[in-house]
Design a protein around this motif. Structure first.
Motif, PDB file in Angstrom:
ATOM      1  N   VAL A 118       0.846  -1.202   0.000  1.00 54.18           N
ATOM      2  CA  VAL A 118       0.000   0.000   0.000  1.00 54.18           C
ATOM      3  C   VAL A 118       0.880   1.250   0.000  1.00 54.18           C
ATOM      4  CG1 VAL A 118      -1.774   1.278   1.256  1.00 54.18           C
ATOM      5  CG2 VAL A 118      -1.893  -1.211   1.145  1.00 54.18           C
ATOM      6  N   LEU A 119       1.945   1.242   0.787  1.00 57.23           N
ATOM      7  CA  LEU A 119       2.852   2.381   0.818  1.00 57.23           C
ATOM      8  C   LEU A 119       3.544   2.587  -0.527  1.00 57.23           C
ATOM      9  CD1 LEU A 119       4.399   1.945   4.368  1.00 57.23           C
ATOM     10  CD2 LEU A 119       2.789   3.710   3.627  1.00 57.23           C
ATOM     11  N   SER A 120       3.836   1.500  -1.231  1.00 57.65           N
ATOM     12  CA  SER A 120       4.452   1.653  -2.549  1.00 57.65           C
ATOM     13  C   SER A 120       3.452   2.232  -3.548  1.00 57.65           C
ATOM     14  CB  SER A 120       5.020   0.327  -3.052  1.00 57.65           C
ATOM     15  OG  SER A 120       3.981  -0.563  -3.383  1.00 57.65           O
ATOM     16  N   TRP A 121       2.158   1.880  -3.439  1.00 52.82           N
ATOM     17  CA  TRP A 121       1.132   2.489  -4.291  1.00 52.82           C
ATOM     18  C   TRP A 121       1.067   3.993  -4.044  1.00 52.82           C
ATOM     19  CZ3 TRP A 121      -3.119  -1.553  -2.784  1.00 52.82           C
ATOM     20  CH2 TRP A 121      -2.906  -2.747  -3.489  1.00 52.82           C
ATOM     21  N   ILE A 122       1.203   4.387  -2.780  1.00 52.08           N
ATOM     22  CA  ILE A 122       1.183   5.808  -2.438  1.00 52.08           C
ATOM     23  C   ILE A 122       2.435   6.494  -2.990  1.00 52.08           C
ATOM     24  CG2 ILE A 122       1.279   7.458  -0.519  1.00 52.08           C
ATOM     25  CD1 ILE A 122      -0.447   5.425   1.076  1.00 52.08           C
ATOM     26  N   THR A 133       4.335   5.667  -5.539  1.00 50.18           N
ATOM     27  CA  THR A 133       4.352   5.755  -7.000  1.00 50.18           C
ATOM     28  C   THR A 133       3.262   6.672  -7.540  1.00 50.18           C
ATOM     29  OG1 THR A 133       2.954   3.801  -7.235  1.00 50.18           O
ATOM     30  CG2 THR A 133       5.360   3.465  -7.309  1.00 50.18           C
ATOM     31  N   GLY A 134       2.321   7.061  -6.702  1.00 54.65           N
ATOM     32  CA  GLY A 134       1.251   7.950  -7.134  1.00 54.65           C
ATOM     33  C   GLY A 134       0.021   7.233  -7.642  1.00 54.65           C
ATOM     34  N   GLU A 135       0.007   5.920  -7.598  1.00 58.89           N
ATOM     35  CA  GLU A 135      -1.177   5.169  -8.023  1.00 58.89           C
ATOM     36  C   GLU A 135      -2.354   5.431  -7.087  1.00 58.89           C
ATOM     37  OE1 GLU A 135      -0.838   1.010  -9.407  1.00 58.89           O
ATOM     38  OE2 GLU A 135       1.248   1.225  -8.774  1.00 58.89           O
ATOM     39  N   LEU A 136      -2.047   5.584  -5.809  1.00 56.70           N
ATOM     40  CA  LEU A 136      -3.062   5.792  -4.785  1.00 56.70           C
ATOM     41  C   LEU A 136      -2.793   7.133  -4.110  1.00 56.70           C
ATOM     42  CD1 LEU A 136      -5.410   4.664  -3.073  1.00 56.70           C
ATOM     43  CD2 LEU A 136      -3.707   3.575  -1.624  1.00 56.70           C
ATOM     44  N   ARG A 137      -3.785   8.003  -4.159  1.00 54.62           N
ATOM     45  CA  ARG A 137      -3.632   9.319  -3.528  1.00 54.62           C
ATOM     46  C   ARG A 137      -3.921   9.203  -2.035  1.00 54.62           C
ATOM     47  NH1 ARG A 137      -4.621  14.317  -7.030  1.00 54.62           N
ATOM     48  NH2 ARG A 137      -4.274  15.098  -4.955  1.00 54.62           N
ATOM     49  N   ALA A 138      -3.072   9.815  -1.238  1.00 58.66           N
ATOM     50  CA  ALA A 138      -3.240   9.768   0.214  1.00 58.66           C
ATOM     51  C   ALA A 138      -2.848  11.111   0.802  1.00 58.66           C
ATOM     52  CB  ALA A 138      -2.385   8.661   0.809  1.00 58.66           C
ATOM     53  N   THR A 139      -3.334  11.374   1.997  1.00 51.82           N
ATOM     54  CA  THR A 139      -3.045  12.618   2.697  1.00 51.82           C
ATOM     55  C   THR A 139      -2.240  12.305   3.944  1.00 51.82           C
ATOM     56  OG1 THR A 139      -5.165  13.479   1.938  1.00 51.82           O
ATOM     57  CG2 THR A 139      -4.097  14.653   3.742  1.00 51.82           C
ATOM     58  N   ASN A 140      -1.170  13.079   4.155  1.00 51.78           N
ATOM     59  CA  ASN A 140      -0.343  12.918   5.344  1.00 51.78           C
ATOM     60  C   ASN A 140      -0.965  13.747   6.465  1.00 51.78           C
ATOM     61  OD1 ASN A 140       1.638  12.612   7.231  1.00 51.78           O
ATOM     62  ND2 ASN A 140       3.259  13.554   6.036  1.00 51.78           N
ATOM     63  N   VAL A 141      -1.382  13.082   7.549  1.00 54.06           N
ATOM     64  CA  VAL A 141      -2.045  13.777   8.651  1.00 54.06           C
ATOM     65  C   VAL A 141      -1.159  13.866   9.895  1.00 54.06           C
ATOM     66  CG1 VAL A 141      -4.377  13.234   7.863  1.00 54.06           C
ATOM     67  CG2 VAL A 141      -3.202  11.651   9.390  1.00 54.06           C
ATOM     68  N   SER A 142       0.153  13.700   9.727  1.00 51.72           N
ATOM     69  CA  SER A 142       1.040  13.819  10.885  1.00 51.72           C
ATOM     70  C   SER A 142       1.128  15.283  11.307  1.00 51.72           C
ATOM     71  CB  SER A 142       2.430  13.262  10.561  1.00 51.72           C
ATOM     72  OG  SER A 142       3.030  14.030   9.551  1.00 51.72           O
ATOM     73  N   ARG A 143       1.612  15.528  12.506  1.00 49.65           N
ATOM     74  CA  ARG A 143       1.666  16.886  13.041  1.00 49.65           C
ATOM     75  C   ARG A 143       2.555  17.805  12.219  1.00 49.65           C
ATOM     76  NH1 ARG A 143       1.721  16.588  19.575  1.00 49.65           N
ATOM     77  NH2 ARG A 143      -0.237  15.451  19.760  1.00 49.65           N
ATOM     78  N   SER A 144       3.661  17.292  11.768  1.00 47.93           N
ATOM     79  CA  SER A 144       4.605  18.096  11.001  1.00 47.93           C
ATOM     80  C   SER A 144       4.776  17.502   9.610  1.00 47.93           C
ATOM     81  CB  SER A 144       5.963  18.118  11.721  1.00 47.93           C
ATOM     82  OG  SER A 144       6.939  18.710  10.910  1.00 47.93           O
ATOM     83  N   ALA A 145       4.904  18.372   8.620  1.00 45.70           N
ATOM     84  CA  ALA A 145       5.107  17.894   7.252  1.00 45.70           C
ATOM     85  C   ALA A 145       6.484  17.253   7.097  1.00 45.70           C
ATOM     86  CB  ALA A 145       4.963  19.048   6.270  1.00 45.70           C
ATOM     87  N   ARG A 146       7.425  17.602   7.943  1.00 42.09           N
ATOM     88  CA  ARG A 146       8.780  17.045   7.894  1.00 42.09           C
ATOM     89  C   ARG A 146       8.960  15.861   8.833  1.00 42.09           C
ATOM     90  NH1 ARG A 146      13.174  21.020   6.269  1.00 42.09           N
ATOM     91  NH2 ARG A 146      12.030  22.530   5.048  1.00 42.09           N
ATOM     92  N   SER A 147       7.873  15.310   9.282  1.00 40.04           N
ATOM     93  CA  SER A 147       7.936  14.180  10.196  1.00 40.04           C
ATOM     94  C   SER A 147       8.649  13.002   9.538  1.00 40.04           C
ATOM     95  CB  SER A 147       6.521  13.768  10.588  1.00 40.04           C
ATOM     96  OG  SER A 147       6.546  12.628  11.388  1.00 40.04           O
ATOM     97  N   LYS A 148       9.442  12.283  10.339  1.00 38.95           N
ATOM     98  CA  LYS A 148      10.153  11.119   9.813  1.00 38.95           C
ATOM     99  C   LYS A 148       9.206   9.971   9.509  1.00 38.95           C
ATOM    100  CE  LYS A 148      14.567  12.030  12.025  1.00 38.95           C
ATOM    101  NZ  LYS A 148      15.579  11.525  12.944  1.00 38.95           N
TER     102      LYS A 148
END
Length: 80
Positions: free
Chosen positions: A18-22, A24-39
């Motif tokens: 699933v992470l590889s789909w994200i 490669t751009g096949e699956l669109r997802a939103t990062n909801v972590s507190r910081s955009a630079r989160s590890k």
């Protein structure tokens, strides 16, 4: 909104898939972590993104090709 692990269970694949789909751009997802630079990003997938992903991966039926008729033996066609 679905998580990566929920989506992996739904499709019977690993979370890495699933992470590889994200990635490669096949699956669109939103990062909801507190910081955009989160590890460690926390991905959420919307229902609309999931429907678009499924539509893109759905195979289309192959159109049957027209069969060519055989030429009779001994006939030579000079003109078409």
């Amino acid at each position: 909104m679905l998580t990566v692990s929920e989506l992996a269970k739904k499709y019977g694949v690993s979370e890495a898939t699933v992470l590889s789909w994200i990635a490669t751009g096949e699956l669109r997802a939103t990062n909801v972590s507190r910081s955009a630079r989160s590890k460690r990003p926390r991905w959420r997938i919307s229902q609309a993104a999931l429907e678009a992903f499924e539509a893109a991966r759905t195979p289309t039926p192959v159109q049957p090709t027209a069969r060519r008729s055989k030429r009779p033996d001994g006939v030579i066609e000079f003109y078409r």
